[in-house]
Design an enzyme around this catalytic site. Structure first.
Site, PDB file in Angstrom:
ATOM      1  N   CYS A   1      -3.257  10.026   1.894  1.00  0.00           N
ATOM      2  CA  CYS A   1      -2.439   8.891   1.444  1.00  0.00           C
ATOM      3  C   CYS A   1      -1.132   9.334   0.805  1.00  0.00           C
ATOM      4  O   CYS A   1      -0.057   9.119   1.359  1.00  0.00           O
ATOM      5  CB  CYS A   1      -3.230   8.029   0.445  1.00  0.00           C
TER       6      CYS A   1
ATOM      7  N   LYS B   1       0.825  -1.213   0.000  1.00  0.00           N
ATOM      8  CA  LYS B   1       0.000   0.000   0.000  1.00  0.00           C
ATOM      9  C   LYS B   1       0.855   1.257   0.000  1.00  0.00           C
ATOM     10  O   LYS B   1       0.587   2.224  -0.724  1.00  0.00           O
ATOM     11  CB  LYS B   1      -0.936   0.002   1.210  1.00  0.00           C
TER      12      LYS B   1
END
Length: 406
Positions: free
Chosen positions: A264, A210
């Site tokens: 993110c 991720k």
């Protein structure tokens, strides 16, 4: 074979936790969403939402009305516990970008009293490598009788704000467990609502994967942002340059902007840097390039403002991307806040997607901003700004960080 319906406790009812909880509830699971924000809990229990995301209000209302979703301030016993809480930064020694796992740790400790043998804990929060194992360690230390009897997995969210509900269902999902049994249990749960492929691995690989996804985008954006600075110095249109270069069959340069924001891309690369500070040289440099871009934009505004005695500067956009209300880690917000304190003129802030009650300073409507401004600073390519009549801005000094008015 019939699906096994579970009681699921979702810790954190933000942009990931609430859609996930609602989706699971509409698939028949009994879901208790837990959040420390009492106002959010009350809003959800009334069938409404406290964040902006297309169609989420419909999903939440349906889930609550079905009786399968309710919100609470405290957890309770269940079959699966999903942790979807923030993982921001903290200052640690001389590192101002160290990962702050206090929310993950607090959520884990909150569920510890309610855990039973064969329960599953799923970490969805984007986290540094080793965080899933940290959760296991916290449980083991607090409840030694459950050592090896509670399963833990990492299933990182991979959704785009503005498209969360569709991507929750359609995107491939990575599931990394600390054991194969944890992977199997998590896979069975996600298959109840995911149409995408379920990709199995261990927890550390899932955590790093991720971080790598967002770091890859950050490095590419840094290349585009650095190009924009170079092109400005050379008097060349960066968007035309990138468009021409991208006609090469193996070149795909992203678009420059005022920086990089969001929960993110602006955060995750630093988690890799913290884990391997000497080795992550390119990743660190890309972050520094993107973190510096807002300061470059501010200096351009200063230069333009110096032409006027008392300039009025209209800043269009505060969110970290177009057509959403999310201002987390937003470079646009950083730029406007800095300009407001710089005493270089009157600063007007306009964002049609942001609730004025949630803005950190007063907002101006678009019509007023266009009428009063000497300088227009476009920071976010919201639809409302894309469709502007060019006649309205032809006599303005324009600084277009997104290249939409070129």
């Amino acid at each position: 074979m019939a699906r096994e319906l579970q009681k699921i406790i979702v810790m954190g009812l933000g942009y990931i936790g609430l859609p996930t909880a609602s989706m699971l509830a509409t698939k028949g699971h009994t879901v208790v969403g837990v959040d420390v924000n009492e106002a959010a809990v009350n809003t959800i229990n009334s069938g409404r939402i406290h964040i902006i995301e297309p169609d989420l209000d419909i999903l939440v209302r349906s889930a609550v009305n079905s009786g399968n979703l309710r919100a609470s301030l405290v957890p309770e016993e269940g079959d699966t516990f999903i942790i979807a809480v923030p993982t921001p930064f903290k200052v640690e020694g001389d590192n101002p970008k160290a990962p702050d796992l206090s929310y993950v740790e607090a959520a884990t400790r909150a569920i510890v009293p309610y855990l039973r043998e064969d329960n599953l804990i799923i970490l969805e929060s984007t986290s540094p490598v080793g965080t899933t194992e940290l959760i296991e360690r916290i449980v083991r230390e607090a409840r030694p009788e459950l050592a090896g009897k509670v399963h833990a997995a990492h299933c990182p969210e991979r959704v785009l704000p503005g498209h969360i509900l569709r991507e929750l269902v359609d995107n491939d999902r990575i599931i990394g467990g600390t054991t194969k049994a944890a992977v199997a249990k998590a896979k069975a749960l996600y298959k109840t609502f995911c149409n995408g492929a379920i990709l199995e691995t261990d927890s550390k690989t899932a955590e790093l994967s991720k971080l790598v996804e967002n770091s890859f985008r950050d490095v590419n954006i840094a290349f585009a942002n650095e190009l924009s600075v170079i092109c400005d110095k050379l008097g060349i249109n960066v968007w035309e340059t990138i468009s021409l270069a991208n006609r090469h069959p193996r070149v795909n340069i992203l678009q420059p902007g005022p920086g990089v924001g969001g929960h993110c891309i602006a955060v995750d690369p630093w988690f890799i840097v913290s884990s391997a500070p000497k080795e992550a040289r390119l990743i660190r440099t890309a972050r520094e390039v993107n973190d510096d871009k807002p300061h470059w934009v501010i200096e351009r505004v200063r230069a333009k403002a110096a032409r006027f005695k008392e300039p009025v500067i209209a800043c269009l956009g505060l969110t970290f991307k177009a057509n959403i209300d999310d201002m987390r880690e937003s470079p646009s917000l950083e730029i406007v806040q800095h300009l407001r304190g710089a005493q270089i003129g009157e600063i007007l802030a306009c964002d049609p997607n942001v609730d004025p009650a949630k803005a950190p300073f007063p907002l101006t409507d678009l019509k007023t901003a266009l009428q009063k401004a000497d300088i227009l600073l476009l920071l976010v390519d919201h639809e409302e700004f894309m469709d502007l009549d060019r006649e309205l801005i032809k006599d303005k000094v324009v600084i277009d960080t997104k290249g939409v008015w070129r």
